[in-house]
Design a protein around this motif. Structure first.
Motif, PDB file in Angstrom:
ATOM      1  N   TYR A  31       0.855  -1.200   0.000  1.00 46.19           N
ATOM      2  CA  TYR A  31       0.000   0.000   0.000  1.00 46.19           C
ATOM      3  C   TYR A  31       0.881   1.237   0.000  1.00 46.19           C
ATOM      4  CZ  TYR A  31      -2.491   3.841   2.244  1.00 46.19           C
ATOM      5  OH  TYR A  31      -2.996   5.066   2.563  1.00 46.19           O
ATOM      6  N   ALA A  32       0.496   2.222  -0.754  1.00 48.13           N
ATOM      7  CA  ALA A  32       1.186   3.514  -0.678  1.00 48.13           C
ATOM      8  C   ALA A  32       0.149   4.608  -0.823  1.00 48.13           C
ATOM      9  CB  ALA A  32       2.219   3.613  -1.797  1.00 48.13           C
ATOM     10  N   PRO A  33       0.272   5.669  -0.029  1.00 51.79           N
ATOM     11  CA  PRO A  33      -0.718   6.745  -0.115  1.00 51.79           C
ATOM     12  C   PRO A  33      -0.641   7.450  -1.475  1.00 51.79           C
ATOM     13  CG  PRO A  33       0.682   6.994   1.829  1.00 51.79           C
ATOM     14  CD  PRO A  33       1.304   5.951   0.973  1.00 51.79           C
ATOM     15  N   VAL A  34      -1.759   8.001  -1.913  1.00 47.47           N
ATOM     16  CA  VAL A  34      -1.824   8.747  -3.169  1.00 47.47           C
ATOM     17  C   VAL A  34      -1.925  10.233  -2.825  1.00 47.47           C
ATOM     18  CG1 VAL A  34      -3.164   9.112  -5.255  1.00 47.47           C
ATOM     19  CG2 VAL A  34      -2.922   6.815  -4.290  1.00 47.47           C
ATOM     20  N   PHE A  35      -1.260  11.098  -3.599  1.00 48.78           N
ATOM     21  CA  PHE A  35      -1.213  12.525  -3.243  1.00 48.78           C
ATOM     22  C   PHE A  35      -1.806  13.402  -4.334  1.00 48.78           C
ATOM     23  CE2 PHE A  35       1.944  10.542  -0.659  1.00 48.78           C
ATOM     24  CZ  PHE A  35       1.753  11.154   0.567  1.00 48.78           C
ATOM     25  N   THR A  36      -2.112  14.599  -3.945  1.00 51.61           N
ATOM     26  CA  THR A  36      -2.626  15.582  -4.925  1.00 51.61           C
ATOM     27  C   THR A  36      -2.090  16.964  -4.576  1.00 51.61           C
ATOM     28  OG1 THR A  36      -4.634  16.588  -5.777  1.00 51.61           O
ATOM     29  CG2 THR A  36      -4.737  15.765  -3.540  1.00 51.61           C
ATOM     30  N   GLU A  37      -2.078  17.849  -5.551  1.00 52.11           N
ATOM     31  CA  GLU A  37      -1.584  19.223  -5.338  1.00 52.11           C
ATOM     32  C   GLU A  37      -2.495  19.965  -4.365  1.00 52.11           C
ATOM     33  OE1 GLU A  37       1.071  20.960  -6.105  1.00 52.11           O
ATOM     34  OE2 GLU A  37       1.839  19.331  -7.390  1.00 52.11           O
ATOM     35  N   VAL A  38      -1.890  20.855  -3.572  1.00 52.37           N
ATOM     36  CA  VAL A  38      -2.704  21.742  -2.738  1.00 52.37           C
ATOM     37  C   VAL A  38      -2.988  22.979  -3.562  1.00 52.37           C
ATOM     38  CG1 VAL A  38      -2.791  23.047  -0.595  1.00 52.37           C
ATOM     39  CG2 VAL A  38      -1.562  20.877  -0.689  1.00 52.37           C
ATOM     40  N   GLU A  42      -1.917  30.410   0.427  1.00 51.87           N
ATOM     41  CA  GLU A  42      -1.944  30.945   1.780  1.00 51.87           C
ATOM     42  C   GLU A  42      -1.045  32.166   1.848  1.00 51.87           C
ATOM     43  OE1 GLU A  42      -2.415  27.004   4.617  1.00 51.87           O
ATOM     44  OE2 GLU A  42      -0.434  27.570   3.887  1.00 51.87           O
ATOM     45  N   ARG A  75      -6.626  33.045   3.076  1.00 50.98           N
ATOM     46  CA  ARG A  75      -6.073  31.998   3.926  1.00 50.98           C
ATOM     47  C   ARG A  75      -4.775  32.528   4.496  1.00 50.98           C
ATOM     48  NH1 ARG A  75      -8.517  27.764   5.479  1.00 50.98           N
ATOM     49  NH2 ARG A  75      -6.835  26.277   5.002  1.00 50.98           N
ATOM     50  N   ARG A  77      -1.358  31.925   7.075  1.00 46.55           N
ATOM     51  CA  ARG A  77      -0.593  30.938   7.836  1.00 46.55           C
ATOM     52  C   ARG A  77       0.474  31.660   8.629  1.00 46.55           C
ATOM     53  NH1 ARG A  77       3.842  27.830   7.002  1.00 46.55           N
ATOM     54  NH2 ARG A  77       3.996  28.224   4.784  1.00 46.55           N
ATOM     55  N   GLU A  79       3.839  31.978  10.515  1.00 46.58           N
ATOM     56  CA  GLU A  79       5.141  31.303  10.509  1.00 46.58           C
ATOM     57  C   GLU A  79       6.008  32.003  11.538  1.00 46.58           C
ATOM     58  OE1 GLU A  79       6.803  30.313   6.674  1.00 46.58           O
ATOM     59  OE2 GLU A  79       8.820  30.563   7.478  1.00 46.58           O
TER      60      GLU A  79
ATOM     61  N   LEU B  66       6.157  25.057  13.424  1.00 46.76           N
ATOM     62  CA  LEU B  66       5.706  26.426  13.687  1.00 46.76           C
ATOM     63  C   LEU B  66       6.558  27.425  12.912  1.00 46.76           C
ATOM     64  CD1 LEU B  66       4.965  27.176  17.439  1.00 46.76           C
ATOM     65  CD2 LEU B  66       3.446  27.408  15.496  1.00 46.76           C
ATOM     66  N   GLN B 109       2.298  18.221  -1.136  1.00 46.87           N
ATOM     67  CA  GLN B 109       1.042  17.675  -1.645  1.00 46.87           C
ATOM     68  C   GLN B 109       0.168  17.294  -0.453  1.00 46.87           C
ATOM     69  OE1 GLN B 109       0.963  15.793  -5.153  1.00 46.87           O
ATOM     70  NE2 GLN B 109       2.558  17.191  -5.823  1.00 46.87           N
ATOM     71  N   THR B 110      -1.044  16.886  -0.758  1.00 42.70           N
ATOM     72  CA  THR B 110      -1.915  16.409   0.338  1.00 42.70           C
ATOM     73  C   THR B 110      -2.482  15.041  -0.016  1.00 42.70           C
ATOM     74  OG1 THR B 110      -3.708  17.012   1.796  1.00 42.70           O
ATOM     75  CG2 THR B 110      -4.006  17.570  -0.498  1.00 42.70           C
ATOM     76  N   ASP B 113      -5.952   9.351  -1.157  1.00 39.39           N
ATOM     77  CA  ASP B 113      -6.595   8.026  -1.197  1.00 39.39           C
ATOM     78  C   ASP B 113      -7.570   7.861  -0.025  1.00 39.39           C
ATOM     79  OD1 ASP B 113      -4.136   8.035   0.382  1.00 39.39           O
ATOM     80  OD2 ASP B 113      -4.772   5.987   0.881  1.00 39.39           O
ATOM     81  N   SER B 116      -6.196   7.115   3.541  1.00 35.60           N
ATOM     82  CA  SER B 116      -5.540   8.266   4.163  1.00 35.60           C
ATOM     83  C   SER B 116      -6.576   9.252   4.671  1.00 35.60           C
ATOM     84  CB  SER B 116      -4.629   8.960   3.161  1.00 35.60           C
ATOM     85  OG  SER B 116      -3.639   8.066   2.716  1.00 35.60           O
ATOM     86  N   LEU B 138       0.492  -3.929   6.831  1.00 36.95           N
ATOM     87  CA  LEU B 138       1.272  -2.740   7.186  1.00 36.95           C
ATOM     88  C   LEU B 138       0.749  -2.184   8.510  1.00 36.95           C
ATOM     89  CD1 LEU B 138       1.243  -0.914   3.746  1.00 36.95           C
ATOM     90  CD2 LEU B 138       3.230  -1.985   4.825  1.00 36.95           C
TER      91      LEU B 138
END
Lengths: 301, 875
Positions: A31-38, A42, A75, A77, A79, B66, B109-110, B113, B116, B138
């Motif tokens: 299994y591996a997580p799948v990602f997408t652009e944000v 911000e 938005r 953020r 820092e 932070l 990225q975020t 799936d 997640s 896993l």
């Protein structure tokens, strides 16, 4: 024949699984997580580290959330920065979209591509204080001659420059006649004097007040020696390329903050009573002070 | 193939297969279970470890996050990415934008799936700040990064379970090796054991086959081991031997049985006669030993055809035999009373005492009976004897003798058996009789009083119930008398219980002598006797009996050298008037008896409703008494004491009256006994004494002359250790001088413990008070004590005054008392003086002090005060 059949059954049902399970290593598809652009953009907000990172976060995060909630599609953020050097590096490099620098940094930032759009109020809070342990019995400036004095950082206007100027006007050139110790933060400056590493500590009223509240036992052993005259308070700057409408929306909200009960409550942890509009001209007195300071004491020591 | 099939069919083969299969499946199951558990445990542990790692990273990442210090976050990731099994690490901001990871593609990225997103959702809601899941082999853990309780980001770490899988694989390999080794070892051991066992079985089965063919000489090993088959083998060997023996024994027995059967058939015809005789005797029965003996000798003589049959009993020291019955067949006569001394016939006696049967064919020469020859056998012509000792409970108690006259006789076995049977039957008859006697005695003891031999309570109640039934049926009356000795306790206390018992026996005898046989007398216990008189037509008869008993019993008794006077009080209840069942009749007779006691003892009383009412009144009285003290319902009355020569008041007696809110004035006679019984008398008397003393002090203070105040000292008060102190305190408290007070004590009470009384009275007199003895002459005063008692005044009891001056006896007593007092230096005062004659008699005889209605009855303080004032004016 009966026995052989039974034997076979037993062998295959009970024993065989053990024998063969070791050999055929099963490979499951990993299994591996799948990602997408944000997609959201911000705005990065930087605060000069007059509080440590955690306190900065706790003090300003509610203000930023308030602004996000009341402005359209903005938005924000927060820092934080490790220290003044880190903050100034980011500020002068234009990393922050919006920032709250001290008066000195405000002028510097203006020179490096930021617009002064607001400032913290009131100015009466913007002064330096010099504190020491009671058992040092400091009564005159001359007693500090040749001693270690703690400051947060060389460029902290209220906490360092104003006290230095105050002492200078009373006959003590700290850089030449004493040993300034730049210890990184306001609390650190006070703690150095408390622990005896330095004879006196320079800071400004807000951290002194909160430190006293948080450490009543230690505060008992400390005393306020002198308070310097006031100067213009911290500024609020926006990078010059920022959309003016967005900046205007934020400044309007900021300046109205101290008009509501909710807003006042949000402001409390920051130690400020509110914001007011400001521009270049507001900071002329600071510029003048810095000029005198530079002439007499000089920066960068 | 056939060999193998044969092997599986044998016990050996089946056992071995069974053992191996069981072994393999048990160990397999064990290893399987162990590995599954271990795997589960390891996964759980790894998950926990990973969770801890996640939380650790989260706390380390907070500041860098932070500050948006991506370099620092990157370093954090690279520090842990090399840990074993760690697959993926993601550090994200609060919006799950990846800020650092070991997966470069994920940066900025975020997650997209579904798993997640689910984990993100769980993390947002997780109160613990972390989420662990196990999926796709896993371990997936997420932890929240917080600052001051606010979420600023998340850490997610994904780890493989590879090291666990490898570890489990190794465990499995070891497990399989162990199973195989165990199976091989077990197979070998099982084979060895089973081979040994089945070898013996084979031997046994061969031997069994031989025996079946009748060959008992089979050779078998000794089977010396301890296992079951060896035991079976040993048993088998024994069995073969025993079968062999039994077969030969059976054969010889068969012959013997056939012989015996022939003999028995012959004997049966003879013994039938004796059997019939025994049954006959048994039918006659043995109601009593005498009849049994009579029957026994007759039946024995006729059945055995013996001229003389006799039964003799050994005396208790075994020194002689006494003939109970001697039956002579030819004359059919019975005789008894003969006696044989042991020293004359030592051999015979020895045999009898030892319980031996004596069967002498030639009695003249038999060593046991030879000693009878000259004096007994020859003169009577007896030639043969058969003597059977009678044994009862293991002891010889006598002997049954059969004496043959004429030709010699050899006693046949069946004749001896018959004689034994008769003897045993006799012994049984005696045994039964003995038991009957014991039963009778026990029955008697259960119903009779051991001391007086009278009926006891249970028999009495039984008889009474019986009598009630009879009376009911016939419409008759009956009376129950309850008799109680007066002052029996005094006899016991003075002379001891033994004497008391003798008195009881004497009373019982007297009761018996004076009653009819049919009247039931019983002793219920202690000194209580009861009596049923049946068939009475009128009360007169009961009167007659009761007064006769009272009269008879008061005659002196000579017991143990003492002459004792015993009187009784008798209570009578009548059926059906006073009760219709035994209980109420007895209870009511008892109440009546108490009434008799109250009326002065040595008399009898009938039960009546009035008595019952009085009993109830007592209960009510007691509770009102308690209340009365609290409510202050008592009043002190004063009766003047006057000098008979001058008619001047010289003192007064304080008397208590009870002003009951409903009943009005209650006389002391009605409540004092109850107060004494309940102990309330102490409180009442103290109150009376205090009030009277205060009153006295008051009168003296007013200048009046009340003289001396006479106070009754309660008996209970007298015996208290603090008596003297209490009185002293009362005197001081009331301001009354001790010289104004005279304390009256009763004679009877003092005599309970004269020595102590002397001491206490001495103490009282030391206070300065005068002491008087009340009711003098009514008790059993000892003059020797009277002399020693510190008394000032003798009070003559009104019972003596009442008869004055006509009653000569009373007059004599009064004169004697006065003389006695004078000789002891005491004054006398007479109470209950009602007439002028009485007063004159007393004054004339030297008793000047008079108290009584003649001079005035008890009056309240106010009236007494008026009298005193009047008297003062006179003076």
């Amino acid at each position: 024949m009966r026995w052989t059949t039974a034997l076979k059954t037993v062998f295959f049902t009970l024993i065989a699984p053990f024998l063969f399970s070791g050999c055929g290593e099963e490979k499951t598809s990993p299994y591996a997580p799948v990602f997408t652009e944000v997609k959201e953009r911000e705005l990065i907000v930087g605060i000069h580290p007059y509080l440590n990172a955690q306190r900065t976060f706790l003090a300003f995060e509610p203000i930023l959330r308030y602004l996000e909630d009341h402005a359209d599609g903005i938005r924000l953020r927060l820092e934080t920065s490790v220290d003044y050097a880190d903050y100034e590096r980011k500020l002068y490099a234009g990393h922050f979209d919006l920032s709250l620098p001290n008066p000195y940094q405000t002028l510097e930032a203006q020179a490096l591509g930021y617009r002064i759009v607001a400032k913290v109020k009131p100015d009466t809070d913007f002064r330096g204080v010099i504190v020491a342990r009671k058992d040092r019995h400091i009564r005159s400036v001359s007693q500090l001659r040749g001693e270690k004095i703690s400051f947060p950082s060389p460029t902290a206007l209220a906490a360092t420059m104003l006290p230095k100027w105050f002492l200078f006007e009373r006959g003590l050139d700290v850089d030449k006649e004493a040993f300034p110790q730049y210890v990184g933060s306001q609390y650190s400056s006070i703690m150095n004097a408390y622990s005896g590493d330095t004879v006196a500590a320079a800071t400004w009223p807000t951290p002194w007040k909160t430190w006293q509240q948080e450490n009543p036992d230690k505060a008992e052993e400390m005393e306020l020696l002198w308070t310097t005259p006031e100067l213009v308070n911290n500024g609020f700057v926006a990078r010059a390329d920022m959309d003016e409408a967005v900046v205007e929306q934020i400044v309007t909200l900021l300046c109205a903050l101290d008009t509501t009960r909710e807003g006042k409550a949000i402001l409390v942890p920051s130690g400020f009573t509110g914001f007011e509009r400001a521009d270049e001209t507001t900071y002329v007195p600071v510029k003048q002070f810095l000029r005198r300071y530079d002439a007499a004491i000089g920066f960068g020591k | 193939m056939k060999r193998i099939r044969l092997f599986f069919a044998s016990i050996k083969g089946q056992l071995i297969i069974g053992v191996v299969l069981l072994q393999a499946s048990l160990m397999g199951l064990f290893i399987y279970d162990f590995i599954s558990r271990e795997e589960e445990f390891s996964q759980q542990r790894s998950l926990n470890n990973l969770g801890n790692l996640g939380r650790l990273v989260a706390s380390n990442a907070s500041l860098s996050l932070l500050n948006n210090d991506l370099v620092a976050l990157g370093e954090l990731v690279s520090q842990i990415e090399h840990l074993p099994d760690i697959e993926k690490i993601y550090i994200t901001d609060a919006n799950f934008r990846v800020r650092a990871s070991n997966d470069p593609a994920a940066f900025n990225q975020t997650f997209a799936d579904p798993r997640s997103l689910a984990i993100q959702e769980d993390l947002r809601r997780s109160p613990a700040g972390s989420v662990h899941t196990l999926h796709d082999a896993l371990l997936d853990t997420g932890a929240v990064i917080t600052v001051g309780g606010k979420t600023i980001g998340f850490v997610r770490i994904i780890s493989t379970t590879q090291s666990i899988t490898e570890q489990m694989g190794r465990l499995l390999e070891y497990g399989i090796v162990y199973i195989l080794i165990a199976i091989m070892a077990m197979t070998l051991i099982a084979w060895l054991i089973i081979r040994k066992l089945t070898k013996k079985l084979t031997l046994l089965s061969v031997a069994a086959g031989e025996i079946a063919r009748g060959n008992y000489a089979v050779s078998l090993p000794p089977f010396e081991e301890r296992d079951e088959i060896s035991r079976m083998g040993r048993a088998f060997r024994v069995m073969i031997a025993s079968i062999h023996d039994q077969v030969s024994e059976l054969e010889s027995m068969l012959e013997k049985v056939q012989e015996a059967e022939a003999l028995e058939r012959q004997r049966y015809t003879q013994s039938e006669k004796y059997q019939r005789a025994l049954f006959q005797w048994a039918e006659i029965g043995y109601e009593d030993p005498q009849t049994a003996i009579r029957n026994a000798v007759e039946i024995s003589a006729h059945t055995l055809d013996v001229e003389r049959v006799s039964v003799w009993f050994l005396n208790s020291d075994l020194s002689a035999l006494e003939c109970r019955d001697l039956y002579t067949l030819s004359s059919s006569l019975h005789a008894d009373g003969f006696r044989l001394g042991r020293h004359d016939y030592p051999h015979y006696f020895e045999a009898v005492v030892e319980g031996r049967m004596i069967a002498a064919e030639d009695a003249w020469n038999d060593p046991l009976t030879r000693e009878f020859t000259e004096g007994y056998l020859k003169p009577l012509g007896i030639v043969s004897m058969l003597d059977m000792p009678i044994v009862q409970g293991g002891k010889v108690i006598g002997v049954v003798c059969h004496e043959q006259i004429g030709g010699k006789r050899m006693w046949r076995p069946e004749e001896k058996e018959f004689a034994i049977a008769v003897t045993n039957a006799l012994a049984l008859a005696f045994e039964i009789d003995k038991r009957k006697q014991i039963e009778t005695t026990l029955e008697y003891q259960a119903h009779h009083d051991g001391l007086t031999d009278l009926s006891n309570r249970s028999l009495f109640v039984d008889r009474l119930e019986h009598a009630i039934k009879k009376a009911k049926r016939r419409g008759n009356k009956l009376a129950v008398l309850f008799i109680d000795l007066d002052r029996f306790k005094e006899i016991n206390d003075s002379f001891g219980h033994q004497m008391g018992d003798m008195v009881l026996v004497a009373v019982a005898d007297r009761l018996r002598e004076n009653l009819r046989e049919i009247d039931t007398i019983a002793r219920l216990g202690g000194d209580e006797f009861t009596l049923i008189i049946e068939d009475i037509d009128d009360q007169l008869k009961v009167n007659e009996i009761a007064s006769k008993l009272v009269e008879t019993l008061q005659h002196p008794m000579e017991i143990g050298g003492h002459q004792l006077y015993v009187t009784v009080s008798i209570g009578v209840s009548l059926y059906p008037l006073d009760g219709e069942d035994s209980q109420s009749l007895l209870r009511n007779a008892d109440s009546a008896m108490y009434k008799a006691k109250e009326e002065g003892r040595n008399s009898f009383q009938y039960y009546s409703q009035e008595l019952t009412e009085r009993a109830f009144e007592r209960v009510a009285m007691e509770s009102s008494l308690r209340r009365a003290i609290a409510n202050g319902e008592f009043v002190v009355y004063y009766q003047p004491q006057v000098d008979g020569t001058t008619d001047a008041i010289i003192g007064m007696e304080a008397l208590v009256r009870w002003n009951h809110p409903q009943m009005g004035l209650v006389t002391p006679a009605r409540f004092i006994p109850i107060a004494e019984e309940t102990g309330l008398i102490l409180a009442i008397d103290e109150w009376v004494m205090k009030s009277a003393m205060r009153q006295m002090a008051g009168w003296y203070a007013q200048g009046l002359e009340p003289g001396v105040l006479s106070l009754n000292l309660a008996m209970k008060q007298l015996w208290r250790e603090t008596c003297v102190e209490t009185i002293d305190a009362m005197l001081r408290e009331s301001g009354c001088r001790s010289g104004w007070i005279e304390l009256e004590v009763t004679e009877g009470e003092i005599m309970k413990n004269p020595e102590k009384a002397i001491a206490i009275l001495g103490g009282l007199r030391d206070l300065g008070v005068q002491l008087a003895i009340d009711d003098f002459g009514t008790g059993y005063s000892s003059l020797s004590y009277l002399k020693r008692l510190p008394l000032d005044i003798l009070k003559i009891d009104q019972s003596f005054v009442r008869g004055l001056p006509e009653h000569h006896e009373d007059a004599a007593i009064v004169r004697a008392i006065i003389a006695l007092a004078q000789s002891l230096g005491m004054e006398t005062i007479a109470e209950g003086v009602e007439t002028k004659e009485q007063k004159d008699f007393l004054v004339a005889n030297g008793c000047h002090l008079i108290q009584g209605y003649f001079y005035g009855q008890p009056v309240p303080a106010e009236e007494m005060e008026k009298m005193l004032e009047l008297s003062a004016k006179k003076v």
